[in-house]
Design a protein around this motif. Structure first.
Motif, PDB file in Angstrom:
ATOM      1  N   ASP A 154       0.838  -1.211   0.000  1.00  0.00           N
ATOM      2  CA  ASP A 154       0.000   0.000   0.000  1.00  0.00           C
ATOM      3  C   ASP A 154       0.867   1.254   0.000  1.00  0.00           C
ATOM      4  N   ILE A 155       1.822   1.306  -0.909  1.00  0.00           N
ATOM      5  CA  ILE A 155       2.730   2.453  -0.987  1.00  0.00           C
ATOM      6  C   ILE A 155       1.958   3.753  -1.145  1.00  0.00           C
ATOM      7  N   ALA A 156       0.857   3.726  -1.880  1.00  0.00           N
ATOM      8  CA  ALA A 156       0.094   4.957  -2.125  1.00  0.00           C
ATOM      9  C   ALA A 156      -0.487   5.546  -0.848  1.00  0.00           C
ATOM     10  N   ARG A 157      -0.580   4.769   0.222  1.00  0.00           N
ATOM     11  CA  ARG A 157      -1.146   5.256   1.479  1.00  0.00           C
ATOM     12  C   ARG A 157      -0.080   5.822   2.416  1.00  0.00           C
ATOM     13  N   ALA A 158       1.132   6.016   1.941  1.00  0.00           N
ATOM     14  CA  ALA A 158       2.219   6.498   2.808  1.00  0.00           C
ATOM     15  C   ALA A 158       1.918   7.902   3.316  1.00  0.00           C
ATOM     16  N   PRO A 159       2.125   8.168   4.616  1.00  0.00           N
ATOM     17  CA  PRO A 159       1.843   9.495   5.171  1.00  0.00           C
ATOM     18  C   PRO A 159       2.970  10.479   4.866  1.00  0.00           C
ATOM     19  N   ASP A 160       2.668  11.746   4.935  1.00  0.00           N
ATOM     20  CA  ASP A 160       3.659  12.810   4.756  1.00  0.00           C
ATOM     21  C   ASP A 160       4.304  13.083   6.116  1.00  0.00           C
ATOM     22  N   LEU A 161       5.411  12.421   6.379  1.00  0.00           N
ATOM     23  CA  LEU A 161       6.058  12.545   7.681  1.00  0.00           C
ATOM     24  C   LEU A 161       6.968  13.765   7.715  1.00  0.00           C
ATOM     25  N   PRO A 162       7.052  14.446   8.861  1.00  0.00           N
ATOM     26  CA  PRO A 162       7.965  15.588   8.995  1.00  0.00           C
ATOM     27  C   PRO A 162       9.354  15.169   9.472  1.00  0.00           C
ATOM     28  N   ALA A 163       9.647  13.869   9.414  1.00  0.00           N
ATOM     29  CA  ALA A 163      10.884  13.335   9.989  1.00  0.00           C
ATOM     30  C   ALA A 163      11.366  12.163   9.135  1.00  0.00           C
ATOM     31  N   PRO A 164      12.568  11.671   9.362  1.00  0.00           N
ATOM     32  CA  PRO A 164      13.129  10.573   8.555  1.00  0.00           C
ATOM     33  C   PRO A 164      12.358   9.263   8.745  1.00  0.00           C
ATOM     34  N   LEU A 165      12.379   8.434   7.682  1.00  0.00           N
ATOM     35  CA  LEU A 165      11.778   7.098   7.704  1.00  0.00           C
ATOM     36  C   LEU A 165      12.861   6.083   7.378  1.00  0.00           C
ATOM     37  N   HIS A 166      12.951   5.014   8.167  1.00  0.00           N
ATOM     38  CA  HIS A 166      13.977   3.998   7.994  1.00  0.00           C
ATOM     39  C   HIS A 166      13.342   2.618   7.893  1.00  0.00           C
ATOM     40  N   LEU A 167      14.025   1.706   7.194  1.00  0.00           N
ATOM     41  CA  LEU A 167      13.592   0.314   7.060  1.00  0.00           C
ATOM     42  C   LEU A 167      14.655  -0.596   7.651  1.00  0.00           C
ATOM     43  N   LEU A 168      14.262  -1.392   8.636  1.00  0.00           N
ATOM     44  CA  LEU A 168      15.110  -2.470   9.143  1.00  0.00           C
ATOM     45  C   LEU A 168      14.601  -3.748   8.490  1.00  0.00           C
ATOM     46  N   MET A 169      15.343  -4.254   7.525  1.00  0.00           N
ATOM     47  CA  MET A 169      14.846  -5.294   6.633  1.00  0.00           C
ATOM     48  C   MET A 169      15.279  -6.682   7.094  1.00  0.00           C
ATOM     49  N   THR A 170      14.291  -7.559   7.206  1.00  0.00           N
ATOM     50  CA  THR A 170      14.551  -8.945   7.556  1.00  0.00           C
ATOM     51  C   THR A 170      14.968  -9.715   6.303  1.00  0.00           C
ATOM     52  N   GLY A 171      15.205 -11.017   6.458  1.00  0.00           N
ATOM     53  CA  GLY A 171      15.603 -11.840   5.330  1.00  0.00           C
ATOM     54  C   GLY A 171      17.107 -11.952   5.207  1.00  0.00           C
ATOM     55  N   GLN A 172      17.536 -12.783   4.243  1.00  0.00           N
ATOM     56  CA  GLN A 172      18.954 -13.041   4.038  1.00  0.00           C
ATOM     57  C   GLN A 172      19.294 -12.956   2.558  1.00  0.00           C
ATOM     58  N   GLU A 173      20.547 -12.646   2.291  1.00  0.00           N
ATOM     59  CA  GLU A 173      21.006 -12.470   0.908  1.00  0.00           C
ATOM     60  C   GLU A 173      20.865 -13.750   0.103  1.00  0.00           C
ATOM     61  N   GLU A 174      21.061 -14.919   0.740  1.00  0.00           N
ATOM     62  CA  GLU A 174      21.046 -16.180  -0.013  1.00  0.00           C
ATOM     63  C   GLU A 174      19.651 -16.772  -0.168  1.00  0.00           C
ATOM     64  N   ASP A 175      18.602 -16.063   0.236  1.00  0.00           N
ATOM     65  CA  ASP A 175      17.232 -16.580   0.098  1.00  0.00           C
ATOM     66  C   ASP A 175      16.862 -16.756  -1.369  1.00  0.00           C
ATOM     67  N   TRP A 176      16.144 -17.840  -1.667  1.00  0.00           N
ATOM     68  CA  TRP A 176      15.564 -18.034  -2.993  1.00  0.00           C
ATOM     69  C   TRP A 176      14.239 -18.783  -2.822  1.00  0.00           C
ATOM     70  N   ASP A 177      13.381 -18.667  -3.829  1.00  0.00           N
ATOM     71  CA  ASP A 177      12.052 -19.251  -3.708  1.00  0.00           C
ATOM     72  C   ASP A 177      11.528 -19.651  -5.078  1.00  0.00           C
TER      73      ASP A 177
END
Length: 692
Positions: A154-177
């Motif tokens: 739902d990227i289109a629902r992103a709020p207009d924040l007055p401050a920085p936004l960060h992503l702490l991303m799970t998962g691993q580099e060697e993942d495949w599916d």
């Protein structure tokens, strides 16, 4: 406690009037200076004193209490976040952020847990962030952290924040599916005709060598045993499929999990195709003209979906009426073509009061027997001739008929009764409710019949009985086919409305659909209907009380659902699924499936963690994406407008919000005093200039 001072104005006139007065004062003082007036400076001071009095300035002192800043954290706990070690990575990220924010001065953490929704909408992280931000004062939001695999829907629902936004991303580099997707599938298909599904199996992520090539795809329709098909990976595949019965057909497609792939939740897919019959092809064989012959014909012809071929013996070989054969207008019936060459094209063959007369050789009847064993269906409506030596039972059909005649024909009025087995059998279940009894006699409200061929059942199920509970309608399965034996030729009385009539059309419809192996009319069946995540199980049986149903959820968890009797031969149970996906049902030797939402929910359409969907948003808010497996970052404060992410750290911007505890206002001028001062200066200017 902080202290802040400021100059405030409480003008006695509107600011526009004050600015006009300033302009006029400057013009008049300038004019006096240009003309060389000696008191121009006194006039200027008088104007200033007057304007200051009108502006009414005061000195304000505030006592301020600083307010803490808020750091927002959205924790993604949807289904894709339970893959592999992502749940543990999420826990570690929560602990680090909580500890780091607690160590910052005047900073608090506000968090929300994102769960799976009921509508298969995926990870609505931006909606959750917008709701969380709306609950906090905008001036106190210092930053936002999203703990997720980055697969946000739902990227289109992103709020207009007055401050920085960060992503702490799970998962691993060697993942495949590996993922199975249905590109296209029809909603309807004609039974017996080929239909094409377009599907694709593709690998994504850090795919190891040898994971491509051909893989085994298991294809199953309904409760049928799945069959394997070798298909290539990474290509669109058109797979032909033929539906075997009408109604809803659940097509299951599944690829075995490969070693090392991230999850097998997206290795299966379910397609529901409604099977419709193009035409029901019926061959009606009448032994001789009688009152019920036209009734059978009219019933079958009244249905536009029935293709009827009617074979009637109007002039048997033994008939001697002296008419030369050359003068007969009867057309020779293509018996060889129908009973040998094209018999498999018929869905149902009805023998209506037919007896052996030498017209159909034994080899033809033997082929009818083979036709039934291969999956065909016959309905025998027996007349008095069925009890004679010319009976169809004295032919190869005796091997498939479920009852034999005793050579006795009873001609007496009676009402057909539904047997105990018939109350359970879907062909006759509830027929009596269509014609309820007017009196409290316990008998159905339909009309009587007046002839019964006495039968002795050898196998099958007796679903209708006649005089003194003698068998009237016997149903049986033979090989792959079905056989129905009706021990009377008086069903036509119901169609004629005798004594109120009866449900002959409904009975014939059910018999035809039962012989066509429609799932809704199977005696032994396990079905499920879903409404949202709530599922109702239905178990039909002619036997004893069935066992509980084992339900296997998409994540492999098994629960046992008990069944309770809802009606004779019908048992129901209910359960609620924890998440969308394909649920497998097992009860004894019966199996089934039910899909809650898609077999592979939206959460599993893409499973490889990626920051790409959020890249533009992170850049616009000066934030960054950090892989948790590479180490959890430090959190520090940065000035507003500066880059808020770097190697091993992410930043928040202090907002400096405060709450006013006390306000002191001191007037800087006394308007009346400044007015008198202005008058005095103007008088001084007049005296100075007048003395000259």
């Amino acid at each position: 406690m902080m202290r802040a001072a400021d100059i405030l104005f409480d003008p006695l006139l509107p600011w526009m009037a004050i600015w006009i007065a300033c302009a006029l004062s400057a013009l008049l003082v300038g004019l006096a200076l240009w003309r060389g007036g000696r008191g121009w400076w006194l006039r200027g001071l008088a104007a200033i004193a007057l304007l200051v009095a009108i502006a009414n300035p005061s000195y304000q002192v505030e006592q301020r209490e600083p307010l803490s800043d808020f750091v927002l954290m959205v924790v993604d706990r949807t289904a894709s976040q339970q893959i592999g070690a992502r749940a543990e990575q999420t826990d570690a990220a929560i602990a680090r952020v909580t500890e780091a924010v607690a160590a910052l001065p005047d900073t608090e953490l506000r968090q929300v847990i994102l769960r799976d929704g009921d509508d298969n909408a995926g990870s609505l992280a931006m909606s959750a962030l917008a709701e969380l931000a709306a609950e906090q004062p905008r001036a106190r939001i210092a930053g936002a952290v999203l703990v997720s695999d980055g697969l946000v829907h739902d990227i289109a629902r992103a709020p207009d924040l007055p401050a920085p936004l960060h992503l702490l991303m799970t998962g691993q580099e060697e993942d495949w599916d590996r993922r199975l997707t249905i590109k296209s599938a029809p909603a309807f298909a004609i039974v017996g005709e080929e239909v094409t599904l377009t599907l694709r199996i593709e690998n994504s992520g850090a795919v190891p060598e040898g994971a491509g090539g051909l893989v085994t795809l298991m294809v199953g329709v309904g409760a049928e045993e799945p069959f394997p098909v070798q298909v290539p990976v990474g290509q669109d595949l058109d797979m032909p499929l033929t539906l075997s019965h009408g109604g809803m057909n659940v097509v299951r497609l599944e690829v075995d999990a490969a070693e090392g792939e991230l999850t097998d939740r997206n290795n299966a897919a379910v397609v529901q195709i409604n099977g419709v019959r193009d035409r029901l092809r019926v061959l009606l064989v009448s032994g001789e003209p009688h009152a019920g012959e036209r009734t059978w014909r009219n019933l079958l012809k009244s249905d536009s979906s029935v293709d009827l071929v009617h074979f009637t013996i109007l002039r048997p070989p033994e008939k001697q009426d002296g008419v030369p054969v050359t003068e007969l207008s009867l057309i020779a019936f293509p018996t060889r073509e129908l009973f040998l060459e094209k018999i498999d094209e018929f869905d149902l063959i009805i023998f209506d009061r037919y007896k052996r007369r030498g017209i159909l050789p034994m080899i033809y009847l033997d082929n009818v027997r083979n036709y039934v064993e291969r999956g065909g269906a016959i309905l025998v409506a027996a007349g008095p001739d069925f009890a004679t030596a010319d009976s169809l039972y004295r032919s190869p059909l005796s091997e498939i008929l479920p009852a034999m005649p005793t050579s006795r024909v009873i001609e007496q009025g009676y009402r057909p009764q539904i047997t105990e087995t018939g109350n359970k059998h879907p062909v006759t279940e509830g027929l009596d409710r269509l014609f309820p009894s007017v009196e409290d006699s316990g008998e159905p409200g339909w009309g009587r019949w007046f002839r019964l061929v006495e039968l002795e059942p050898e196998r099958g199920q007796v679903v209708l009985s006649g005089i003194e509970e003698r068998p009237l309608l016997v149903l049986d399965r033979v090989g792959e086919g079905r056989v129905a034996l009706l021990g009377s030729d008086h069903a036509w009385l119901w169609s004629r409305g005798f004594e109120g009539g009866g449900p002959q059309m409904e009975l014939l419809r059910r018999l035809a659909h039962w012989t066509m192996k429609e799932p809704d009319l199977e005696e032994e069946a396990l079905t499920a209907t879903a409404e949202g995540l709530d599922v109702t199980l239905t178990r039909r049986t002619l036997g004893e009380t069935p066992e509980a149903v084992e339900v296997t959820a998409p994540d492999g968890q098994v629960q046992v659902v008990p069944l309770t009797e809802a009606a004779p031969g019908r048992y129901t149970g209910r359960f609620s699924g924890e998440e969308p996906g394909l649920y497998r049902l097992v009860e004894g030797e019966l199996t089934g499936v039910v899909a809650l939402g898609p077999a592979a929910p939206k959460e599993f359409e893409q499973t490889i963690a990626s920051a790409e969907p959020l890249a533009d948003m992170l850049a616009a808010r000066r934030g960054g994406a950090v892989r948790i497996e590479e180490g959890l970052p430090r959190i520090r404060q940065v000035r507003e407008g500066r880059t808020a992410a770097g190697r091993g750290w992410i930043g928040i911007t202090p907002r400096g919000a405060y709450q006013t505890a006390d306000v002191t206002i001191i007037p800087l001028v006394a308007p009346l005093l400044f007015l008198l001062l202005s008058i005095g200066l103007m008088l001084g200017a007049w005296l100075r200039e007048g003395r000259r």
